[in-house]
Design an enzyme around this catalytic site. Structure first.
Site, PDB file in Angstrom:
ATOM      1  N   GLN A 269     -67.821  19.049 -19.730  1.00  0.00           N
ATOM      2  CA  GLN A 269     -69.203  19.681 -20.012  1.00  0.00           C
ATOM      3  C   GLN A 269     -69.985  20.230 -18.745  1.00  0.00           C
ATOM      4  O   GLN A 269     -70.626  21.157 -19.011  1.00  0.00           O
ATOM      5  CB  GLN A 269     -69.920  18.567 -20.617  1.00  0.00           C
ATOM      6  CG  GLN A 269     -69.619  17.963 -21.973  1.00  0.00           C
ATOM      7  CD  GLN A 269     -69.124  18.955 -23.005  1.00  0.00           C
ATOM      8  OE1 GLN A 269     -70.213  19.481 -23.351  1.00  0.00           O
ATOM      9  NE2 GLN A 269     -67.872  19.247 -23.388  1.00  0.00           N
ATOM     10  N   HIS A 272     -69.823  24.041 -18.190  1.00  0.00           N
ATOM     11  CA  HIS A 272     -70.566  25.014 -19.241  1.00  0.00           C
ATOM     12  C   HIS A 272     -71.467  25.707 -18.196  1.00  0.00           C
ATOM     13  O   HIS A 272     -71.896  26.879 -18.147  1.00  0.00           O
ATOM     14  CB  HIS A 272     -71.441  24.251 -20.205  1.00  0.00           C
ATOM     15  CG  HIS A 272     -70.732  24.030 -21.463  1.00  0.00           C
ATOM     16  ND1 HIS A 272     -70.126  25.064 -22.257  1.00  0.00           N
ATOM     17  CD2 HIS A 272     -69.988  23.005 -21.872  1.00  0.00           C
ATOM     18  CE1 HIS A 272     -69.539  24.720 -23.278  1.00  0.00           C
ATOM     19  NE2 HIS A 272     -69.444  23.294 -23.031  1.00  0.00           N
ATOM     20  N   GLU A 337     -76.199  14.197 -26.426  1.00  0.00           N
ATOM     21  CA  GLU A 337     -75.690  15.148 -27.425  1.00  0.00           C
ATOM     22  C   GLU A 337     -74.215  14.670 -27.774  1.00  0.00           C
ATOM     23  O   GLU A 337     -73.706  14.549 -28.919  1.00  0.00           O
ATOM     24  CB  GLU A 337     -75.521  16.480 -26.619  1.00  0.00           C
ATOM     25  CG  GLU A 337     -74.917  17.478 -27.309  1.00  0.00           C
ATOM     26  CD  GLU A 337     -74.580  18.824 -26.879  1.00  0.00           C
ATOM     27  OE1 GLU A 337     -74.231  19.877 -27.561  1.00  0.00           O
ATOM     28  OE2 GLU A 337     -74.726  19.030 -25.386  1.00  0.00           O
ATOM     29  N   HIS A 338     -73.343  14.521 -26.656  1.00  0.00           N
ATOM     30  CA  HIS A 338     -71.961  13.701 -26.807  1.00  0.00           C
ATOM     31  C   HIS A 338     -71.827  12.680 -26.217  1.00  0.00           C
ATOM     32  O   HIS A 338     -72.184  12.343 -25.252  1.00  0.00           O
ATOM     33  CB  HIS A 338     -70.725  14.688 -26.290  1.00  0.00           C
ATOM     34  CG  HIS A 338     -70.798  16.071 -26.721  1.00  0.00           C
ATOM     35  ND1 HIS A 338     -71.519  17.296 -25.724  1.00  0.00           N
ATOM     36  CD2 HIS A 338     -70.621  16.979 -27.734  1.00  0.00           C
ATOM     37  CE1 HIS A 338     -71.469  18.436 -26.194  1.00  0.00           C
ATOM     38  NE2 HIS A 338     -70.748  18.182 -27.719  1.00  0.00           N
ATOM     39  N   ASP A 371     -65.431  20.077 -29.783  1.00  0.00           N
ATOM     40  CA  ASP A 371     -65.854  21.325 -29.645  1.00  0.00           C
ATOM     41  C   ASP A 371     -65.019  22.296 -30.342  1.00  0.00           C
ATOM     42  O   ASP A 371     -65.896  23.461 -30.581  1.00  0.00           O
ATOM     43  CB  ASP A 371     -65.642  21.872 -27.946  1.00  0.00           C
ATOM     44  CG  ASP A 371     -66.796  21.168 -27.241  1.00  0.00           C
ATOM     45  OD1 ASP A 371     -67.770  20.607 -27.816  1.00  0.00           O
ATOM     46  OD2 ASP A 371     -66.782  21.244 -25.851  1.00  0.00           O
ATOM     47  N   HIS A 430    -108.870  18.180 -59.979  1.00  0.00           N
ATOM     48  CA  HIS A 430    -107.486  17.488 -60.091  1.00  0.00           C
ATOM     49  C   HIS A 430    -107.735  16.439 -60.984  1.00  0.00           C
ATOM     50  O   HIS A 430    -106.622  16.568 -61.956  1.00  0.00           O
ATOM     51  CB  HIS A 430    -107.023  16.736 -58.747  1.00  0.00           C
ATOM     52  CG  HIS A 430    -106.445  17.772 -57.694  1.00  0.00           C
ATOM     53  ND1 HIS A 430    -107.308  18.759 -57.092  1.00  0.00           N
ATOM     54  CD2 HIS A 430    -105.372  17.739 -56.908  1.00  0.00           C
ATOM     55  CE1 HIS A 430    -106.406  19.316 -56.136  1.00  0.00           C
ATOM     56  NE2 HIS A 430    -105.232  18.663 -56.132  1.00  0.00           N
TER      57      HIS A 430
END
Length: 442
Positions: A269, A272, A337-338, A371, A430
Site C-alpha cells: 500500500q 501507491h 480501508e484494508h 486489489d 395534509h
C-alpha cells in the site's frame, strides 16, 4: 546492517503505554483531503467552461492539460471495436489473468443483487420496495502512468450486474498514451462508451453532458485532487461514490506470520504514493523488531523504494499494544480501508471488528489479492469513513422505491392516524387529504 542498507531510514514506533500515544496517533491519522482555494477555483472555471461550451471546451482543455491536440470529439472517442481489438491483442497470460479476475469479480457481485419485495396486510393494503437500476453510470479511470485496469473491472462490473442500461467510461491519455489493458478491461466489463478525457473536465462532462458525452446519473472511480474536487462540486447534480483519500492498510499480527510477508504487505500500500498509510499492530515486542528489520532489509529491493520510504516515514507506524483486545479497540478507532487479521484464528477476532472497509483473514490472505482478483470490490472507504460507509457494490448502482397500495379499509384506518398527526403539525391540507378517504364509522 539495517543502517547501511537504508541510510537514515526511520519508521515510527509507537507504544500504547506511552503518555503521548494518543497525541501521536492522532497526528498520524490526521489527513485532510479538501483541496485548497486555488484548486477549487480552477475546477470551478473548468466546470463552467464545459457547461457553457460543451465539446469545444473538452477539446481545448484536453489539448492544454493532457497535451493531446485534436480537432474534434471524434478523436477522443473509442469504439467498441477498438476495445475488443485491445482485448484480442493482449499477450495470452495477461488476457487470461484479466478474464479470471473479471469472472471472480462478477460472481461475487452477483451475490449482492437485492430483490424487490412486497407484503399484504390483513385489510388488503400492500406495502413493499421496488429495486431499479440507474439508467446511466459514469466510470472515471486514471490514465497515463497511473493506469489501473483493475479499477475498470471493480467499477464497471457491479454496474453491469446491477442492470445499468449504459456505462460510460472516461480515461485520460496524456500525450496520447493509451493503456491497452485498460481498454481490454472495459471490453470485458461491458462498458458501452469510452472517451479519452480526464480531470475536472471529464467529471463535468459526465455530470452535465455535452454534444458527445451523455449525462450520467452517478460518477464513480478514483482520481487526483482535481477529480476529487470536481466530484465534490457536482454532487447533487449527480450521485458520486465517495471522496477517496490515500490508500491504507492496517495489519494486526499475533507474531506467528513471517516478518518478510508482513513487510511486503505494508509496502504494497505504501507504494501507491507518499500519502499512503501502512500500520502494523502487535503485542509481541520481538515480532515488531523482526518486522522492522525485514522492512529495512527489503526496502532497497523495491522498484518504488523512494515512494515507499516517504510513505512509511511520514504516515507509517509499528505500534506495540498491550494485548489483542487493545489491538481491536485501535482497529475500530482507525477504521481502516484494508484490515489484515494476520493471526492464528481470525474468526475469533472478526465479531469485534466494527469498522473496516475490507477484512483479510489469516496469514495467507494478502491484501494485494483483494486489489485484483479475490472478488470483493477494491473501491473502499478511506480516512476513517469506514465508520459509516461501505465498499462499492451493486447496491450503489440501484435505487429503491417504496410501494404503497392502500385498500379502502386501509386508507380509512391510516387516514385517522395521519389526520391527527397532520393537524398536530398545523398542515391542514395534509389532514383533509387523508380525511377524504376515511369511511365514517357506523
Amino acid at each position: 546492517m539495517a543502517e547501511s542498507a537504508v541510510p537514515n531510514f526511520t519508521m515510527p514506533r509507537l507504544d500504547t503505554r506511552d503518555a503521548d500515544f494518543e497525541a501521536l496517533l492522532g497526528a498520524l491519522l490526521d489527513w485532510e483531503g479538501v483541496s485548497d482555494a486555488e484548486v477549487q477555483q480552477r475546477v470551478a472555471e473548468i466546470i463552467a467552461a464545459v457547461r457553457e461550451r460543451g465539446d469545444a471546451a473538452l477539446v481545448e482543455l484536453t489539448g492544454r492539460l493532457d497535451r493531446l491536440s485534436v480537432s474534434d470529439m471524434a478523436a477522443l472517442t473509442l469504439s467498441a471495436e477498438r476495445l475488443a481489438e485491445a482485448y484480442a491483442g493482449l499477450p495470452d497470460e495477461q488476457r487470461e489473468a484479466l478474464s479470471h479476475a473479471a469472472e471472480r469479480i462478477r460472481t461475487y457481485h452477483q451475490h449482492q443483487k437485492p430483490e424487490s419485495w412486497r407484503y399484504t396486510e390483513a385489510d388488503g393494503s400492500v406495502l413493499g420496495q421496488q429495486i431499479t437500476p440507474l439508467d446511466r453510470a459514469g466510470i472515471y479511470v486514471p490514465g497515463g502512468k497511473a493506469a489501473y485496469p483493475s479499477s475498470v473491472l471493480m467499477n464497471a462490473i457491479p454496474a453491469h450486474v446491477a442492470g445499468v442500461r449504459e456505462i460510460v467510461m472516461v480515461v485520460p491519455t496524456p500525450d496520447g498514451v493509451v493503456n491497452e489493458l485498460v481498454l481490454a478491461a472495459a471490453h470485458l466489463a461491458g462498458v458501452d462508451k469510452v472517451f479519452t478525457l480526464g480531470g475536472a473536465q471529464a467529471v463535468a462532462a459526465l455530470a452535465y453532458g455535452t454534444e458527445s458525452v451523455p449525462r450520467v446519473d452517478k460518477i464513480v472511480g478514483p482520481g487526483n485532487i482535481y477529480v476529487a474536487t470536481a466530484k465534490r462540486a457536482v454532487f447533487g447534480q449527480v450521485g458520486i461514490d465517495m471522496i477517496a483519500g490515500p490508500s491504507e492498510i492496517l495489519v494486526v499480527s499475533d507474531g506467528g506470520t513471517d516478518p518478510e510477508w508482513l513487510a511486503m504487505d505494508l509496502f504494497s500500500q505504501a507504494e501507491h504514493d507518499e500519502d499512503a498509510q501502512a500500520i502494523l499492530l502487535s503485542w509481541d515486542d520481538a515480532h515488531l523488531d523482526a518486522v522492522e528489520a525485514a522492512i529495512e532489509r527489503l526496502l532497497p529491493t523495491l522498484e518504488r523504494a523512494p515512494i515507499v520510504r516517504a510513505s512509511l516515514e511520514s504516515r507509517g507506524a509499528l505500534i506495540r499494544c498491550r494485548d489483542r483486545d487493545e489491538a481491536l479497540a485501535l482497529v475500530n478507532r482507525i477504521a481502516p480501508e484494508h484490515l489484515e487479521l494476520s493471526v492464528e484464528d481470525p474468526d475469533a477476532l472478526l465479531p469485534q471488528v466494527r469498522h473496516a472497509g475490507a477484512v483479510f483473514m489469516g496469514r495467507y490472505t494478502a491484501e494485494a489479492l483483494g486489489d485484483y482478483c479475490a472478488g470483493p470490490n477494491h473501491v473502499l472507504p478511506t480516512s476513517g469513513t469506514a465508520r459509516f460507509s461501505s465498499p462499492l457494490g451493486v447496491y450503489d448502482f440501484q435505487k429503491r422505491s417504496s410501494i404503497i397500495h392502500c385498500s379502502a379499509e386501509g386508507a380509512s384506518a391510516l387516514g385517522r392516524t395521519a389526520s391527527v398527526l397532520a393537524r398536530g403539525e398545523s398542515l391542514t391540507a395534509h389532514a383533509r387529504s387523508a380525511e377524504n378517504r376515511i369511511v365514517p364509522k357506523t
